[in-house]
Scaffold this motif. Sequence first.
Motif, PDB file in Angstrom:
ATOM      1  N   SER A   1      -4.271   0.738   0.045  1.00  0.00           N
ATOM      2  CA  SER A   1      -3.920  -0.083  -0.812  1.00  0.00           C
ATOM      3  C   SER A   1      -2.424   0.158  -1.484  1.00  0.00           C
ATOM      4  O   SER A   1      -1.378  -0.730  -1.690  1.00  0.00           O
ATOM      5  CB  SER A   1      -4.772  -0.076  -2.118  1.00  0.00           C
ATOM      6  N   GLN A   2      -2.202   1.515  -1.740  1.00  0.00           N
ATOM      7  CA  GLN A   2      -0.634   2.182  -1.882  1.00  0.00           C
ATOM      8  C   GLN A   2       0.232   1.615  -0.791  1.00  0.00           C
ATOM      9  O   GLN A   2       1.507   1.357  -1.093  1.00  0.00           O
ATOM     10  CB  GLN A   2      -0.945   3.443  -2.212  1.00  0.00           C
ATOM     11  N   LEU A   3      -0.274   1.844   0.399  1.00  0.00           N
ATOM     12  CA  LEU A   3       0.623   1.586   1.375  1.00  0.00           C
ATOM     13  C   LEU A   3       1.166   0.161   1.385  1.00  0.00           C
ATOM     14  O   LEU A   3       2.106  -0.097   1.795  1.00  0.00           O
ATOM     15  CB  LEU A   3       0.253   2.085   2.728  1.00  0.00           C
ATOM     16  N   ASN A   4       0.024  -0.602   1.322  1.00  0.00           N
ATOM     17  CA  ASN A   4       0.487  -2.105   1.174  1.00  0.00           C
ATOM     18  C   ASN A   4       1.426  -2.390  -0.030  1.00  0.00           C
ATOM     19  O   ASN A   4       2.204  -3.083   0.229  1.00  0.00           O
ATOM     20  CB  ASN A   4      -0.922  -2.834   1.029  1.00  0.00           C
TER      21      ASN A   4
ATOM     22  N   THR B   1       9.635  -4.921   1.529  1.00  0.00           N
ATOM     23  CA  THR B   1      10.017  -6.229   1.948  1.00  0.00           C
ATOM     24  C   THR B   1      10.806  -7.165   1.112  1.00  0.00           C
ATOM     25  O   THR B   1      11.556  -7.884   1.479  1.00  0.00           O
ATOM     26  CB  THR B   1       8.814  -6.909   2.624  1.00  0.00           C
ATOM     27  N   VAL B   2       9.962  -7.434  -0.182  1.00  0.00           N
ATOM     28  CA  VAL B   2      10.591  -8.228  -1.316  1.00  0.00           C
ATOM     29  C   VAL B   2      11.919  -7.832  -1.461  1.00  0.00           C
ATOM     30  O   VAL B   2      12.882  -8.469  -1.619  1.00  0.00           O
ATOM     31  CB  VAL B   2       9.529  -8.397  -2.362  1.00  0.00           C
ATOM     32  N   ARG B   3      12.350  -6.385  -1.830  1.00  0.00           N
ATOM     33  CA  ARG B   3      13.459  -6.068  -1.897  1.00  0.00           C
ATOM     34  C   ARG B   3      14.735  -6.330  -0.945  1.00  0.00           C
ATOM     35  O   ARG B   3      15.874  -6.451  -1.277  1.00  0.00           O
ATOM     36  CB  ARG B   3      13.426  -4.426  -2.200  1.00  0.00           C
TER      37      ARG B   3
ATOM     38  N   PRO C   1      -3.153  -8.262  -7.290  1.00  0.00           N
ATOM     39  CA  PRO C   1      -4.603  -8.192  -7.561  1.00  0.00           C
ATOM     40  C   PRO C   1      -5.598  -7.825  -6.697  1.00  0.00           C
ATOM     41  O   PRO C   1      -6.442  -7.232  -7.036  1.00  0.00           O
ATOM     42  CB  PRO C   1      -4.653  -9.899  -7.970  1.00  0.00           C
ATOM     43  N   TRP C   2      -5.070  -8.030  -5.570  1.00  0.00           N
ATOM     44  CA  TRP C   2      -5.775  -7.177  -4.428  1.00  0.00           C
ATOM     45  C   TRP C   2      -5.940  -5.813  -4.481  1.00  0.00           C
ATOM     46  O   TRP C   2      -7.017  -5.371  -4.310  1.00  0.00           O
ATOM     47  CB  TRP C   2      -5.087  -7.980  -3.134  1.00  0.00           C
ATOM     48  N   GLY C   3      -4.870  -5.194  -4.715  1.00  0.00           N
ATOM     49  CA  GLY C   3      -4.961  -3.912  -4.871  1.00  0.00           C
ATOM     50  C   GLY C   3      -5.697  -3.341  -5.916  1.00  0.00           C
ATOM     51  O   GLY C   3      -6.482  -2.409  -5.947  1.00  0.00           O
ATOM     52  N   ILE C   4      -5.781  -4.080  -6.991  1.00  0.00           N
ATOM     53  CA  ILE C   4      -6.656  -3.583  -8.212  1.00  0.00           C
ATOM     54  C   ILE C   4      -8.338  -3.690  -7.815  1.00  0.00           C
ATOM     55  O   ILE C   4      -8.864  -2.994  -8.138  1.00  0.00           O
ATOM     56  CB  ILE C   4      -6.427  -4.568  -9.452  1.00  0.00           C
TER      57      ILE C   4
END
Length: 118
Positions: free
Chosen positions: A91-94, A101-103, A36-39
């Motif tokens: 935003s894309q880098l984030n 990290t999650v993977r 949502p932050w990226g959007i």
Amino acid sequence: MFTWLWLIGWSVVTLPLAAASLRGWAPRRVRRRTSPWGIRVRGVALLVIWAGGVVVPLLRWSGLDPESATFFGSMAEVGVLMFAAGLIGGSQLNEWFHRRTVRSQGVGVAPGDGGWPG
């Protein structure tokens, strides 16, 4: 006449998209792979791009001679577009770092959700 049409057309196209992105709305396929932050950051970038598209008509109305208006307008547009590109790139880098990290941790990942909660 062209200036008025440009301002109206540009505003009709970009402002609703920017407002929707700032509110967090996006198509389902985008929401599945974007936070949502990226959007919302992309909504801010759309507002910045809108401002860049409005600069040249406003400079034409300002009373500057055409050469000065063209020079200042092109410099302002380049700066605005670079800023918007920086917002979108950040935003894309984030998103990329978060997915990585999650993977690597393997926590809370369901197939196809990109790892974003909610």
